[in-house]
Design a protein around this motif. Structure first.
Motif, short mmCIF file in Angstrom:
data_model
loop_
_atom_site.label_atom_id
_atom_site.label_comp_id
_atom_site.label_asym_id
_atom_site.label_seq_id
_atom_site.Cartn_x
_atom_site.Cartn_y
_atom_site.Cartn_z
N ARG A 249 30.92 26.44 11.79
CA ARG A 249 31.41 27.62 12.51
C ARG A 249 30.32 28.26 13.35
O ARG A 249 30.55 28.69 14.48
N ARG A 250 29.11 28.31 12.81
CA ARG A 250 27.99 28.91 13.56
C ARG A 250 27.67 28.08 14.80
O ARG A 250 27.40 28.65 15.88
N LYS A 251 27.73 26.76 14.67
CA LYS A 251 27.48 25.90 15.83
C LYS A 251 28.55 26.12 16.90
O LYS A 251 28.24 26.22 18.10
N GLU A 252 29.81 26.23 16.48
CA GLU A 252 30.91 26.45 17.43
C GLU A 252 30.73 27.78 18.17
O GLU A 252 30.93 27.85 19.39
N MET A 253 30.36 28.83 17.44
CA MET A 253 30.21 30.14 18.08
C MET A 253 28.97 30.20 18.97
O MET A 253 28.99 30.84 20.02
N THR A 254 27.90 29.51 18.57
CA THR A 254 26.70 29.45 19.41
C THR A 254 27.01 28.73 20.72
O THR A 254 26.57 29.14 21.80
N GLN A 255 27.81 27.67 20.62
CA GLN A 255 28.21 26.95 21.84
C GLN A 255 29.10 27.82 22.72
O GLN A 255 29.02 27.78 23.95
N LYS A 256 29.94 28.64 22.08
CA LYS A 256 30.79 29.56 22.84
C LYS A 256 29.94 30.57 23.59
O LYS A 256 30.22 30.90 24.76
N LEU A 257 28.87 31.07 22.96
CA LEU A 257 27.97 32.02 23.62
C LEU A 257 27.27 31.36 24.82
O LEU A 257 27.11 31.98 25.87
N GLU A 258 26.86 30.10 24.64
CA GLU A 258 26.22 29.37 25.75
C GLU A 258 27.21 29.20 26.90
O GLU A 258 26.84 29.32 28.07
N ALA A 259 28.47 28.92 26.57
CA ALA A 259 29.49 28.74 27.61
C ALA A 259 29.74 30.06 28.34
O ALA A 259 29.87 30.08 29.57
N LEU A 260 29.81 31.16 27.60
CA LEU A 260 30.00 32.47 28.23
C LEU A 260 28.82 32.84 29.12
O LEU A 260 28.98 33.47 30.17
N HIS A 261 27.61 32.43 28.70
CA HIS A 261 26.41 32.69 29.51
C HIS A 261 26.47 31.92 30.82
O HIS A 261 26.10 32.43 31.88
N LEU A 262 26.97 30.69 30.75
CA LEU A 262 27.13 29.89 31.98
C LEU A 262 28.14 30.54 32.92
O LEU A 262 27.92 30.61 34.14
N GLU A 263 29.24 31.03 32.36
CA GLU A 263 30.26 31.68 33.18
C GLU A 263 29.71 32.94 33.83
O GLU A 263 30.01 33.25 35.00
N ALA A 264 28.86 33.68 33.09
CA ALA A 264 28.24 34.89 33.65
C ALA A 264 27.33 34.53 34.82
O ALA A 264 27.28 35.25 35.84
N LEU A 265 26.61 33.43 34.69
CA LEU A 265 25.73 32.98 35.79
C LEU A 265 26.54 32.63 37.03
O LEU A 265 26.13 32.94 38.16
N CYS A 266 27.68 31.99 36.83
CA CYS A 266 28.51 31.57 37.96
C CYS A 266 29.09 32.76 38.72
O CYS A 266 29.41 32.64 39.91
N GLU A 267 29.24 33.88 38.05
CA GLU A 267 29.82 35.05 38.70
C GLU A 267 28.80 35.84 39.51
O GLU A 267 29.16 36.76 40.25
N GLU A 268 27.52 35.49 39.37
CA GLU A 268 26.46 36.19 40.11
C GLU A 268 26.31 35.64 41.53
O GLU A 268 26.59 34.47 41.80
N ASP A 269 25.85 36.50 42.44
CA ASP A 269 25.53 36.09 43.81
C ASP A 269 24.09 35.60 43.80
O ASP A 269 23.15 36.36 44.04
N LEU A 270 23.92 34.30 43.51
CA LEU A 270 22.57 33.76 43.34
C LEU A 270 21.80 33.69 44.65
O LEU A 270 20.57 33.81 44.66
#
Length: 336
Positions: A249-270
């Protein structure tokens, strides 16, 4: 026995070097395994001891040592399959405090009592349950009456097994839901995820904090069974089964956090970001974004395909905004 063996069973259609045949062989093997697991009949296996099947559930849940003895290897194997079948329980069997033997198939045996482990002197002991384990939960008389009625009415073993599987699935869900609810609360809020910082860490699992949640949101909300649920949870939290379950479960949630971090990066005007930073910082950003892509692919992060494509587009746009010499260097560091 701790060793993983990979096998390939030839078929009458087998022709070396053809991917199609390899896939066909795998499908046949997987289908056979699924069929064998499905055919494991909990009621037929536990028929001599179905009065104590709830105790079996506790023993398997807690990862307690267990030995199965039966008249034949096939009956012994089927009993083990019935115990670890995903429809019956979520955990695995481990090592020797309880032994029971099966009677020949087709007979309706008399129910046996639980016997103390010290009474087991030889391997020829009568069929029964031999254990020093004391169950935490009270026996559910309602399910026992339902199964006994089925025996009296000569209900097919398959129908009895459906009842038993459903009962233990519901019991397992009642047990696991409070754990799932608490573990979900360890997840940081999505608003705390910043594209310019590392993903936040999960909160620590605190057993006593979890225990306090059981008073209002415990298994009593979904299960009619009474007993020492708190004691059962305390035992489970110290068992190897909890350790394996929580790591997953911890691995699944850690991966979910990494995925959410990627999505946050994509929403930025880099592109706007690099205008305010040096070339060195921009190159560092490109390398980090490329590592993020590799991580997402390597760890199979739960990232949407369009998010990955959007991030690749960002990387390409940033590289094109840099001087040509830097473009060449960055393009050689890996695919974008």
């Amino acid at each position: 026995m701790g060793v993983v063996m990979k096998v390939r069973i030839p078929t009458c259609h087998d022709k070396p070097g053809t991917t199609q045949i390899v896939q066909l062989t795998q499908q046949v093997l997987i289908g056979y395994i699924k069929k064998y697991f499905y055919c494991a009949s909990p009621f037929r296996c536990f028929c001599p001891v179905f009065l104590h099947s709830q105790m079996l559930w506790e023993l398997v849940l807690l990862g307690e040592p267990l030995v199965v003895m039966a008249p034949s290897p096939s009956e012994s194997s089927e009993t083990v399959l019935a115990l670890v079948n995903s429809n019956f329980i979520i955990c695995m069997i481990r090592i020797i405090i309880k032994i029971f033997m099966l009677l020949p198939a087709g007979e309706i045996p008399k129910q046996v009592k639980v016997k103390k482990l010290k009474n087991l002197k030889t391997l020829d002991s009568k069929p029964g349950v031999y254990t020093s384990y004391k169950p935490y939960l009270n026996r559910d008389e309602e399910i026992i009456k339902q199964l006994q009625k089925g025996v009296q009415q000569k209900r097919p073993s398959e129908a009895q097994s459906v009842i038993l599987r459903r009962y233990f699935l519901e019991l397992t869900q009642s047990f696991i839901i409070p754990l799932e609810r608490y573990v979900a609360s360890l997840m940081p809020l999505q608003k705390s995820i910043s594209p310019w910082k590392s993903p936040p860490q999960l909160r620590q699992f605190l057993p006593e904090e979890f225990m306090k949640t059981l008073e209002k949101t415990g298994p009593q909300l979904t299960s009619r069974i009474k007993g020492d649920w708190i004691g059962l949870y305390r035992h489970f939290l110290k068992s190897p089964n909890f350790d394996g379950w929580f790591k997953t479960r911890r691995k699944e949630m850690t991966q979910k956090l990494e995925a959410l971090h990627l999505e946050a990066l994509c929403e930025e005007d880099l592109l706007l970001w690099i205008q305010k930073h040096t070339e060195v910082e921009t190159v560092d950003l490109v390398l980090k974004l490329k590592n993020k892509l590799l991580q997402a692919d390597r760890e199979h992060l739960p990232v949407k395909p369009d998010t990955m494509e959007k991030l690749r587009t960002h990387i390409d746009a940033i590289i094109l905004a840099l001087p040509e010499d830097l473009q060449g260097i960055l393009l050689k560091t890996g695919m974008t």
